[in-house]
Scaffold this motif. Structure first.
Motif, PDB file in Angstrom:
ATOM      1  N   SER A   1       0.807  -1.221   0.000  1.00  0.00           N
ATOM      2  CA  SER A   1       0.000   0.000   0.000  1.00  0.00           C
ATOM      3  C   SER A   1       0.839   1.268   0.000  1.00  0.00           C
ATOM      4  CB  SER A   1      -0.942  -0.019   1.208  1.00  0.00           C
ATOM      5  OG  SER A   1      -1.742  -1.173   1.163  1.00  0.00           O
ATOM      6  N   ASN A   2       1.995   1.238  -0.618  1.00  0.00           N
ATOM      7  CA  ASN A   2       2.783   2.458  -0.756  1.00  0.00           C
ATOM      8  C   ASN A   2       2.027   3.440  -1.644  1.00  0.00           C
ATOM      9  OD1 ASN A   2       4.889   0.100  -0.377  1.00  0.00           O
ATOM     10  ND2 ASN A   2       5.793   1.980   0.419  1.00  0.00           N
ATOM     11  N   SER A   3       2.451   4.679  -1.674  1.00  0.00           N
ATOM     12  CA  SER A   3       1.712   5.723  -2.382  1.00  0.00           C
ATOM     13  C   SER A   3       1.475   5.405  -3.861  1.00  0.00           C
ATOM     14  CB  SER A   3       2.419   7.069  -2.240  1.00  0.00           C
ATOM     15  OG  SER A   3       3.733   7.008  -2.769  1.00  0.00           O
ATOM     16  N   THR A   4       2.365   4.650  -4.479  1.00  0.00           N
ATOM     17  CA  THR A   4       2.181   4.263  -5.883  1.00  0.00           C
ATOM     18  C   THR A   4       0.924   3.438  -6.076  1.00  0.00           C
ATOM     19  OG1 THR A   4       4.564   4.272  -6.245  1.00  0.00           O
ATOM     20  CG2 THR A   4       3.266   2.992  -7.803  1.00  0.00           C
ATOM     21  N   PHE A   5       0.509   2.715  -5.038  1.00  0.00           N
ATOM     22  CA  PHE A   5      -0.594   1.773  -5.148  1.00  0.00           C
ATOM     23  C   PHE A   5      -1.890   2.271  -4.511  1.00  0.00           C
ATOM     24  CE2 PHE A   5       3.490  -0.459  -4.887  1.00  0.00           C
ATOM     25  CZ  PHE A   5       3.597  -0.778  -6.234  1.00  0.00           C
TER      26      PHE A   5
ATOM     27  N   PHE B   1      -4.867  -0.208  -4.943  1.00  0.00           N
ATOM     28  CA  PHE B   1      -4.923  -0.957  -6.200  1.00  0.00           C
ATOM     29  C   PHE B   1      -4.737  -2.445  -5.934  1.00  0.00           C
ATOM     30  CE2 PHE B   1      -3.207   3.119  -8.100  1.00  0.00           C
ATOM     31  CZ  PHE B   1      -4.364   3.448  -8.780  1.00  0.00           C
ATOM     32  N   ASP B   2      -5.457  -3.268  -6.681  1.00  0.00           N
ATOM     33  CA  ASP B   2      -5.301  -4.720  -6.535  1.00  0.00           C
ATOM     34  C   ASP B   2      -4.184  -5.253  -7.428  1.00  0.00           C
ATOM     35  OD1 ASP B   2      -6.564  -4.456  -8.953  1.00  0.00           O
ATOM     36  OD2 ASP B   2      -8.255  -5.739  -8.470  1.00  0.00           O
ATOM     37  N   GLY B   3      -3.489  -4.352  -8.079  1.00  0.00           N
ATOM     38  CA  GLY B   3      -2.350  -4.741  -8.902  1.00  0.00           C
ATOM     39  C   GLY B   3      -1.796  -3.541  -9.631  1.00  0.00           C
ATOM     40  N   HIS B   4      -0.755  -3.781 -10.393  1.00  0.00           N
ATOM     41  CA  HIS B   4      -0.139  -2.724 -11.199  1.00  0.00           C
ATOM     42  C   HIS B   4       0.125  -3.323 -12.573  1.00  0.00           C
ATOM     43  CE1 HIS B   4       2.926   0.096 -12.646  1.00  0.00           C
ATOM     44  NE2 HIS B   4       2.364   0.955 -11.832  1.00  0.00           N
ATOM     45  N   GLY B   5      -0.623  -2.867 -13.568  1.00  0.00           N
ATOM     46  CA  GLY B   5      -0.522  -3.509 -14.873  1.00  0.00           C
ATOM     47  C   GLY B   5      -1.009  -4.946 -14.735  1.00  0.00           C
ATOM     48  N   ASP B   6      -0.183  -5.899 -15.159  1.00  0.00           N
ATOM     49  CA  ASP B   6      -0.567  -7.308 -15.038  1.00  0.00           C
ATOM     50  C   ASP B   6       0.048  -7.975 -13.811  1.00  0.00           C
ATOM     51  OD1 ASP B   6       2.017  -7.254 -15.964  1.00  0.00           O
ATOM     52  OD2 ASP B   6       1.738  -8.804 -17.492  1.00  0.00           O
TER      53      ASP B   6
ATOM     54  N   PRO C   1      -0.309  -8.737 -10.016  1.00  0.00           N
ATOM     55  CA  PRO C   1      -1.286  -8.678  -8.920  1.00  0.00           C
ATOM     56  C   PRO C   1      -0.635  -8.215  -7.614  1.00  0.00           C
ATOM     57  CG  PRO C   1      -0.718 -10.954  -9.411  1.00  0.00           C
ATOM     58  CD  PRO C   1      -0.018 -10.110 -10.430  1.00  0.00           C
ATOM     59  N   ASN C   2      -1.420  -7.536  -6.791  1.00  0.00           N
ATOM     60  CA  ASN C   2      -0.943  -7.051  -5.496  1.00  0.00           C
ATOM     61  C   ASN C   2      -1.066  -8.193  -4.487  1.00  0.00           C
ATOM     62  OD1 ASN C   2      -0.236  -5.643  -3.220  1.00  0.00           O
ATOM     63  ND2 ASN C   2      -1.614  -3.931  -3.588  1.00  0.00           N
ATOM     64  N   GLU C   3      -0.081  -9.069  -4.502  1.00  0.00           N
ATOM     65  CA  GLU C   3      -0.041 -10.212  -3.587  1.00  0.00           C
ATOM     66  C   GLU C   3       1.396 -10.415  -3.138  1.00  0.00           C
ATOM     67  OE1 GLU C   3       0.047 -13.867  -6.748  1.00  0.00           O
ATOM     68  OE2 GLU C   3      -1.901 -12.985  -6.278  1.00  0.00           O
ATOM     69  N   PRO C   4       1.586 -11.012  -1.968  1.00  0.00           N
ATOM     70  CA  PRO C   4       2.912 -11.102  -1.369  1.00  0.00           C
ATOM     71  C   PRO C   4       4.018 -11.664  -2.263  1.00  0.00           C
ATOM     72  CG  PRO C   4       1.277 -11.699   0.252  1.00  0.00           C
ATOM     73  CD  PRO C   4       0.545 -11.528  -1.051  1.00  0.00           C
ATOM     74  N   THR C   5       3.715 -12.649  -3.100  1.00  0.00           N
ATOM     75  CA  THR C   5       4.776 -13.208  -3.944  1.00  0.00           C
ATOM     76  C   THR C   5       5.285 -12.193  -4.961  1.00  0.00           C
ATOM     77  OG1 THR C   5       3.148 -14.128  -5.486  1.00  0.00           O
ATOM     78  CG2 THR C   5       3.954 -15.590  -3.710  1.00  0.00           C
ATOM     79  N   ARG C   6       4.491 -11.180  -5.232  1.00  0.00           N
ATOM     80  CA  ARG C   6       4.861 -10.155  -6.219  1.00  0.00           C
ATOM     81  C   ARG C   6       5.297  -8.836  -5.573  1.00  0.00           C
ATOM     82  NH1 ARG C   6       2.861 -12.157 -11.192  1.00  0.00           N
ATOM     83  NH2 ARG C   6       4.397 -10.765 -12.140  1.00  0.00           N
ATOM     84  N   PHE C   7       5.308  -8.768  -4.234  1.00  0.00           N
ATOM     85  CA  PHE C   7       5.685  -7.527  -3.550  1.00  0.00           C
ATOM     86  C   PHE C   7       7.070  -7.018  -3.949  1.00  0.00           C
ATOM     87  CE2 PHE C   7       2.697  -7.839   0.409  1.00  0.00           C
ATOM     88  CZ  PHE C   7       1.601  -7.654  -0.415  1.00  0.00           C
ATOM     89  N   PRO C   8       8.105  -7.872  -4.066  1.00  0.00           N
ATOM     90  CA  PRO C   8       9.414  -7.334  -4.471  1.00  0.00           C
ATOM     91  C   PRO C   8       9.354  -6.617  -5.826  1.00  0.00           C
ATOM     92  CG  PRO C   8       9.671  -9.541  -3.593  1.00  0.00           C
ATOM     93  CD  PRO C   8       8.190  -9.294  -3.730  1.00  0.00           C
ATOM     94  N   GLU C   9       8.656  -7.207  -6.767  1.00  0.00           N
ATOM     95  CA  GLU C   9       8.514  -6.622  -8.088  1.00  0.00           C
ATOM     96  C   GLU C   9       7.716  -5.311  -8.032  1.00  0.00           C
ATOM     97  OE1 GLU C   9       6.892  -8.364 -12.371  1.00  0.00           O
ATOM     98  OE2 GLU C   9       6.749  -9.584 -10.559  1.00  0.00           O
ATOM     99  N   LEU C  10       6.631  -5.326  -7.278  1.00  0.00           N
ATOM    100  CA  LEU C  10       5.817  -4.124  -7.135  1.00  0.00           C
ATOM    101  C   LEU C  10       6.579  -3.019  -6.410  1.00  0.00           C
ATOM    102  CD1 LEU C  10       2.361  -5.713  -6.231  1.00  0.00           C
ATOM    103  CD2 LEU C  10       2.924  -4.460  -8.326  1.00  0.00           C
ATOM    104  N   PHE C  11       7.302  -3.390  -5.365  1.00  0.00           N
ATOM    105  CA  PHE C  11       8.028  -2.349  -4.632  1.00  0.00           C
ATOM    106  C   PHE C  11       9.137  -1.738  -5.487  1.00  0.00           C
ATOM    107  CE2 PHE C  11      11.068  -0.420  -1.753  1.00  0.00           C
ATOM    108  CZ  PHE C  11      10.213   0.477  -1.116  1.00  0.00           C
ATOM    109  N   ALA C  12       9.738  -2.531  -6.356  1.00  0.00           N
ATOM    110  CA  ALA C  12      10.751  -1.980  -7.266  1.00  0.00           C
ATOM    111  C   ALA C  12      10.131  -0.897  -8.156  1.00  0.00           C
ATOM    112  CB  ALA C  12      11.359  -3.092  -8.116  1.00  0.00           C
ATOM    113  N   ILE C  13       8.898  -1.100  -8.587  1.00  0.00           N
ATOM    114  CA  ILE C  13       8.195  -0.085  -9.379  1.00  0.00           C
ATOM    115  C   ILE C  13       7.977   1.166  -8.527  1.00  0.00           C
ATOM    116  CG2 ILE C  13       5.982   0.479 -10.486  1.00  0.00           C
ATOM    117  CD1 ILE C  13       5.884  -2.554 -11.280  1.00  0.00           C
TER     118      ILE C  13
END
Length: 186
Positions: free
Chosen positions: A89-93, A119-124, A126-138
């Protein structure tokens, strides 16, 4: 993140564990610093939120508080009666700040965001723990000022759903006469 796995395991082992119980078990195991309603761990921050129904429309956190924790992963732990979910839930999301934040502008960081504003995701992704590293990099590649500007614009773009109350002259007379009626009734 070990904390997410731990909280998930506690909920599995104790299906009736509520927000307070999960927080307590997490605090005992990880000894985070508590900054108001945010738990600051080693390289991340958590905010526990209880959800009663299917939706997640309750207030999560003030934007000024999020700003203080925005440089590392900020995870909302969504505690439901039957399960626990996690949202980065950082400001980007965050989509927008609550409609009551009409004074939100540079130099005046006010207002809160709701669960439905995450947001429930960013692009394709999904906002889920296994993808948090990728999302946080964005998120980490963006600037607070850019996200804040987007949030101000989105928040200022909120329009009321209903019509404003416009009483007729008869309704106005009845409203203004209400104190006299109350006084007579007493």
């Amino acid at each position: 993140m070990k904390a997410i796995a731990f909280i998930r395991d506690v909920k599995r082992a104790e299906p009736n564990a509520d927000k307070a119980a999960l927080q307590q078990r997490y605090v005992e195991a990880f000894r985070p610093e508590r900054v108001r309603s945010v738990f600051v761990g080693d390289g991340y921050s958590l905010r526990f939120s209880k959800v009663g129904g299917r939706g997640f429309n309750g207030t999560v956190l003030g934007l000024s508080v999020l700003q203080k924790h925005d440089e590392k992963p900020f995870v909302v732990v969504v505690v439901r009666s039957d399960r626990v979910e996690f949202l980065l839930s950082n400001s980007t999301f965050v989509r927008k700040i609550s409609h009551s934040s009409r004074d939100l502008r540079p130099g005046n960081i006010v207002g809160s965001f709701n669960g439905t504003d995450i947001f429930d995701g960013h692009g394709d992704i999904p906002n889920e723990p296994t993808r948090f590293p990728e999302l946080f990099a964005i998120h980490d590649a963006s600037l607070w000022d850019e996200n804040f500007e987007r949030l101000v614009e989105a928040t200022n773009g909120i329009v009321p759903r209903g019509n404003p109350f416009a009483p007729t002259s008869i309704q106005r007379e009845l409203l203004l006469a209400a104190p006299d009626r109350a006084r007579r009734a007493l």
